[in-house]
Design a protein around this motif. Structure first.
Motif, PDB file in Angstrom:
ATOM      1  N   PHE A 115     -52.240   8.458  -3.957  1.00 56.15           N
ATOM      2  CA  PHE A 115     -51.039   9.062  -4.541  1.00 56.15           C
ATOM      3  C   PHE A 115     -49.730   8.589  -3.915  1.00 56.15           C
ATOM      4  O   PHE A 115     -48.668   9.092  -4.240  1.00 56.15           O
ATOM      5  CB  PHE A 115     -51.133  10.593  -4.464  1.00 56.15           C
ATOM      6  CG  PHE A 115     -52.289  11.148  -5.225  1.00 56.15           C
ATOM      7  CD1 PHE A 115     -52.462  10.842  -6.567  1.00 56.15           C
ATOM      8  CD2 PHE A 115     -53.223  11.955  -4.605  1.00 56.15           C
ATOM      9  CE1 PHE A 115     -53.543  11.337  -7.280  1.00 56.15           C
ATOM     10  CE2 PHE A 115     -54.305  12.460  -5.317  1.00 56.15           C
ATOM     11  CZ  PHE A 115     -54.461  12.143  -6.646  1.00 56.15           C
ATOM     12  N   PHE A 116     -49.823   7.653  -2.998  1.00 57.46           N
ATOM     13  CA  PHE A 116     -48.575   7.159  -2.417  1.00 57.46           C
ATOM     14  C   PHE A 116     -48.527   5.628  -2.459  1.00 57.46           C
ATOM     15  O   PHE A 116     -47.595   5.055  -3.010  1.00 57.46           O
ATOM     16  CB  PHE A 116     -48.438   7.668  -0.978  1.00 57.46           C
ATOM     17  CG  PHE A 116     -47.126   7.347  -0.352  1.00 57.46           C
ATOM     18  CD1 PHE A 116     -45.970   7.971  -0.779  1.00 57.46           C
ATOM     19  CD2 PHE A 116     -47.029   6.391   0.639  1.00 57.46           C
ATOM     20  CE1 PHE A 116     -44.744   7.658  -0.237  1.00 57.46           C
ATOM     21  CE2 PHE A 116     -45.812   6.072   1.201  1.00 57.46           C
ATOM     22  CZ  PHE A 116     -44.669   6.714   0.763  1.00 57.46           C
ATOM     23  N   VAL A 117     -49.562   4.972  -1.902  1.00 55.89           N
ATOM     24  CA  VAL A 117     -49.556   3.513  -1.849  1.00 55.89           C
ATOM     25  C   VAL A 117     -49.745   2.921  -3.247  1.00 55.89           C
ATOM     26  O   VAL A 117     -48.971   2.038  -3.660  1.00 55.89           O
ATOM     27  CB  VAL A 117     -50.647   3.006  -0.880  1.00 55.89           C
ATOM     28  CG1 VAL A 117     -50.653   1.485  -0.850  1.00 55.89           C
ATOM     29  CG2 VAL A 117     -50.429   3.567   0.510  1.00 55.89           C
ATOM     30  N   VAL A 118     -50.746   3.436  -3.987  1.00 55.05           N
ATOM     31  CA  VAL A 118     -50.981   2.893  -5.325  1.00 55.05           C
ATOM     32  C   VAL A 118     -49.752   3.074  -6.239  1.00 55.05           C
ATOM     33  O   VAL A 118     -49.316   2.122  -6.877  1.00 55.05           O
ATOM     34  CB  VAL A 118     -52.274   3.495  -5.943  1.00 55.05           C
ATOM     35  CG1 VAL A 118     -52.394   3.140  -7.419  1.00 55.05           C
ATOM     36  CG2 VAL A 118     -53.492   2.997  -5.188  1.00 55.05           C
ATOM     37  N   PRO A 119     -49.136   4.288  -6.290  1.00 57.95           N
ATOM     38  CA  PRO A 119     -47.928   4.428  -7.128  1.00 57.95           C
ATOM     39  C   PRO A 119     -46.818   3.447  -6.752  1.00 57.95           C
ATOM     40  O   PRO A 119     -46.200   2.847  -7.633  1.00 57.95           O
ATOM     41  CB  PRO A 119     -47.487   5.869  -6.881  1.00 57.95           C
ATOM     42  CG  PRO A 119     -48.737   6.587  -6.556  1.00 57.95           C
ATOM     43  CD  PRO A 119     -49.565   5.604  -5.791  1.00 57.95           C
ATOM     44  N   LEU A 120     -46.607   3.249  -5.440  1.00 63.47           N
ATOM     45  CA  LEU A 120     -45.575   2.288  -5.040  1.00 63.47           C
ATOM     46  C   LEU A 120     -45.982   0.878  -5.464  1.00 63.47           C
ATOM     47  O   LEU A 120     -45.144   0.075  -5.887  1.00 63.47           O
ATOM     48  CB  LEU A 120     -45.336   2.340  -3.526  1.00 63.47           C
ATOM     49  CG  LEU A 120     -44.541   3.540  -3.006  1.00 63.47           C
ATOM     50  CD1 LEU A 120     -44.443   3.494  -1.488  1.00 63.47           C
ATOM     51  CD2 LEU A 120     -43.145   3.579  -3.614  1.00 63.47           C
ATOM     52  N   ILE A 126     -47.705   0.171  -8.075  1.00 60.15           N
ATOM     53  CA  ILE A 126     -47.475   0.058  -9.522  1.00 60.15           C
ATOM     54  C   ILE A 126     -46.018  -0.298  -9.826  1.00 60.15           C
ATOM     55  O   ILE A 126     -45.740  -1.231 -10.577  1.00 60.15           O
ATOM     56  CB  ILE A 126     -47.865   1.372 -10.242  1.00 60.15           C
ATOM     57  CG1 ILE A 126     -49.396   1.517 -10.223  1.00 60.15           C
ATOM     58  CG2 ILE A 126     -47.362   1.382 -11.680  1.00 60.15           C
ATOM     59  CD1 ILE A 126     -49.894   2.808 -10.820  1.00 60.15           C
ATOM     60  N   ILE A 127     -45.070   0.394  -9.170  1.00 59.30           N
ATOM     61  CA  ILE A 127     -43.673   0.040  -9.498  1.00 59.30           C
ATOM     62  C   ILE A 127     -43.320  -1.336  -8.929  1.00 59.30           C
ATOM     63  O   ILE A 127     -42.477  -2.031  -9.473  1.00 59.30           O
ATOM     64  CB  ILE A 127     -42.617   1.115  -9.107  1.00 59.30           C
ATOM     65  CG1 ILE A 127     -42.546   1.356  -7.619  1.00 59.30           C
ATOM     66  CG2 ILE A 127     -42.814   2.398  -9.881  1.00 59.30           C
ATOM     67  CD1 ILE A 127     -41.292   2.119  -7.238  1.00 59.30           C
ATOM     68  N   TYR A 162     -44.490  -3.527 -11.666  1.00 62.22           N
ATOM     69  CA  TYR A 162     -43.599  -3.371 -12.817  1.00 62.22           C
ATOM     70  C   TYR A 162     -42.274  -4.093 -12.603  1.00 62.22           C
ATOM     71  O   TYR A 162     -41.669  -4.561 -13.545  1.00 62.22           O
ATOM     72  CB  TYR A 162     -43.305  -1.878 -13.070  1.00 62.22           C
ATOM     73  CG  TYR A 162     -44.388  -1.136 -13.820  1.00 62.22           C
ATOM     74  CD1 TYR A 162     -45.581  -1.764 -14.145  1.00 62.22           C
ATOM     75  CD2 TYR A 162     -44.207   0.181 -14.218  1.00 62.22           C
ATOM     76  CE1 TYR A 162     -46.573  -1.080 -14.830  1.00 62.22           C
ATOM     77  CE2 TYR A 162     -45.193   0.866 -14.904  1.00 62.22           C
ATOM     78  CZ  TYR A 162     -46.383   0.233 -15.204  1.00 62.22           C
ATOM     79  OH  TYR A 162     -47.352   0.916 -15.883  1.00 62.22           O
ATOM     80  N   SER A 170     -35.305   0.755  -7.851  1.00 54.55           N
ATOM     81  CA  SER A 170     -35.948   1.699  -6.922  1.00 54.55           C
ATOM     82  C   SER A 170     -36.417   0.967  -5.672  1.00 54.55           C
ATOM     83  O   SER A 170     -36.229   1.437  -4.549  1.00 54.55           O
ATOM     84  CB  SER A 170     -37.164   2.351  -7.560  1.00 54.55           C
ATOM     85  OG  SER A 170     -36.814   2.999  -8.734  1.00 54.55           O
TER      86      SER A 170
END
Lengths: 307, 281
Positions: free
Chosen positions: A25-30, A32-33, A36, A279
């Motif tokens: 919930f922290f490394v993977v989301p970062l 992803i962006i 992106y 971001s």
């Protein structure tokens, strides 16, 4: 402290949940962006990572660059004001009597526990053209006018033709007021804890050797509190740079900062790749600031070690 | 030690807290911090429908009634409390585990692990909000908003745990540092097992840290706007998000009333927390 050998099962049982949570919930989301930010919109919600640098190139457009510059400037001015107001306040708490200290600390901390949105909203009432701050200023103006009349100096017209209320909402000044308001407790606490550890005998020695009050403050007090001041500056500056609510509510779309542009890419413009790129730029800026502080700490402890 | 305590009326050279110049800065600073909150509370009793924040039109409590009758606002309030309770429970468990690991063990890549845990504290809120929103969207989890309560709040709860538990870990770790390892050794010498030591010795010592961590996690969750704003869907609104949309629509005393209720709740929580700390020390 013990080695994990022989206690491997305990160690893994204790560390695995945190590790898995942060990865997911922290490394993977970062991640992803990050992907992106090198991507392009194929459809409205589908993004393909083509490793293009266009999103980062767009940050260098004058309009965005100016906005980033403004964010840094507003955060910088707010931090400086916070330090100038926060230092004397921290000094008062640090040297207060044993009994008064916890109450003074509580006094500073209480607003910090109040919801950030509510605190920002509360400023709308204060800063408006017909707000409470202008009420106070008008009252002071009228008193000053009476005083002037009492001295018989009306003819000099020192105060101008009449009271003009300050326009703060929708101006950089209003946003700075807001940032200072929400960050001041963050500034006071680190300075306080540095001053708290200070050795009074150094100040006494300085005075005994003939230094004046101001000289002692400049040469002994402030250098001793420097590590606290640097920490305070960093933890005031970083959140200030990423402020969303203050420019949004108090700036009224006239004084946008980085976070407002990010929000627009995700909520209105639907340009996720560009939003991701900004971001990450903000994130890198944060890392650089934190690294600077580590360098400062390292240099400082080296210098002190030599002394 | 002269200059620490003096009974004369003149302030000593280092009694900065007794200097009038510094005292007045402190006073003005405190007014600066408190005036907006006090004004907000006062204006929640303002009998004025439009432009409720400009002119005082007389005393009324009707906006409190209105706030309580506003179904959406009350639903948002219920959501906020539910999210805060669940995220606090998980945050304290994760925080305690993390704190024990960092306090107790020496292991390879420890600074890296420590840094990873501290990272959610330092990175800008907006980055975290955006990345989690993208993550939920990429995983196809956005539809959770349509599931039954409280599962529709899953995304927000996950987000809140992620930013709260590192704070809880920090608080609990500070408490652990005052633990006397000899107690543990004595218990082991007397035949206690690893689990018994944990349950009967370490856990009771950690308790004030756990409570402080829980209160911190609870307030952080109740307070958060930015991350929730990005991770909430149209059907999952929290109290701050609802207030935000009300503020954007128009400024009314009803918002002041709702805010006042939340401020008072936070005040009570803070004093409960202080009470606990005093009992323990």
């Amino acid at each position: 402290m013990q080695d994990i050998s022989g206690k491997k099962s305990v160690f893994f049982a204790f560390s695995a949940p945190t590790f898995i949570w942060l990865t997911l919930f922290f490394v993977v989301p970062l991640g992803i962006i990050w992907l992106y930010s090198f991507g392009e919109n194929v459809t409205i919600t589908k993004i393909e990572t083509t490793w293009t640098l266009d999103n980062y190139r767009r940050i260098l457009e004058p309009e965005i660059l100016q906005l980033i510059g403004r964010s840094f400037w507003l955060a910088f001015v707010s931090t400086v004001i916070c330090l100038f107001v926060g230092f004397p306040m921290a000094l008062v708490i640090a040297t207060a009597s044993f009994k008064a200290k916890p109450w003074l600390l509580l006094l500073i901390m209480l607003p910090f526990w109040t919801n950030l949105l509510i605190r920002t909203y509360a400023l709308l009432n204060i800063l408006g053209t017909r707000g409470r701050l202008n009420d106070v200023l008008r009252w002071l103006y009228e008193r000053a006018e009476q005083f002037q009349a009492m001295l018989g100096l009306e003819r000099l017209n020192l105060l101008g033709d009449g009271f003009t209320p300050l326009t703060l909402l929708g101006t950089p000044a209003g946003v700075i007021y807001g940032i200072v308001y929400v960050s001041l407790p963050f500034t006071i606490l680190p300075i306080y804890s540095a001053l708290e550890r200070m050795d009074n005998s150094l100040l006494e020695a300085s005075m005994d050797l003939g230094a004046g009050q101001l000289q002692t403050a400049r040469n002994i007090l402030i250098p001793l509190a420097m590590s606290g001041i640097v920490t305070a500056a960093i933890i005031t500056f970083i959140p200030a740079l990423g402020q969303f609510l203050t420019p949004d509510l108090l700036g009224r779309g006239q004084v946008d900062m980085i976070a407002n542009v990010i929000e627009r890419q995700f909520k209105k413009a639907n340009d996720w790749p560009f939003g991701s790129a900004i971001s990450l730029t903000l994130l890198y800026a944060t890392f650089i600031l934190l690294a600077l502080r580590s360098f400062y700490d390292a240099a400082r402890s080296k210098r002190e070690g030599r002394m | 030690m002269f200059g620490i305590k003096r009974s004369s009326n003149k302030a000593g050279p280092f009694e900065y807290s007794r200097k009038w110049s510094l005292r007045s800065v402190f006073l003005i600073g405190s007014i600066f911090l408190y005036a907006p909150i006090v004004v907000l509370i006062v204006f929640s009793f303002n009998d004025s429908r439009r432009g409720g924040n400009v002119l005082w039109k007389g005393f009324t409590t009707k906006y409190y009634g209105k706030a309580f009758q506003n179904d959406e606002l009350m639903l948002a309030f219920g959501n906020s409390i539910t999210i805060a309770v669940i995220s606090t429970i998980v945050s304290v468990i994760l925080g305690a585990l993390t704190a024990v690991v960092l306090w107790r063990f020496r292991f390879p890549f420890k600074p890296l692990y420590e840094g990873l845990v501290a990272l959610p504290i330092v990175i800008p809120e907006i980055c975290m909000g955006v990345s989690l929103a993208m993550f939920f969207s990429a995983m196809g989890w956005l539809s959770t908003g349509d599931t039954a309560w409280p599962f529709n709040l899953t995304n927000i709860i996950i987000a809140h745990i992620t930013f709260s538990f590192p704070f809880a870990a920090m608080v609990i770790r500070t408490r652990l540092q005052s633990f006397n390892r000899e107690m543990e050794e004595a218990a082991k010498d007397l035949g206690a097992s690893e689990f018994q030591v944990f349950k009967d010795i370490l856990l009771p010592h950690m308790k004030p840290g756990l409570i402080a961590g829980a209160l911190l996690a609870f307030t952080l969750s109740l307070d958060d706007f930015v991350i929730t704003f990005f991770t909430s869907g149209p059907n999952t609104i929290t109290f701050p998000v609802k207030i935000y949309s009300m503020v954007r629509f128009s400024v009314t005393p009803e918002i002041n009333a709702a805010s006042t209720i939340l401020i008072i709740m936070t005040l009570i929580l803070t004093f409960v927390a202080l009470r606990y700390q005093r009992v323990d020390s």
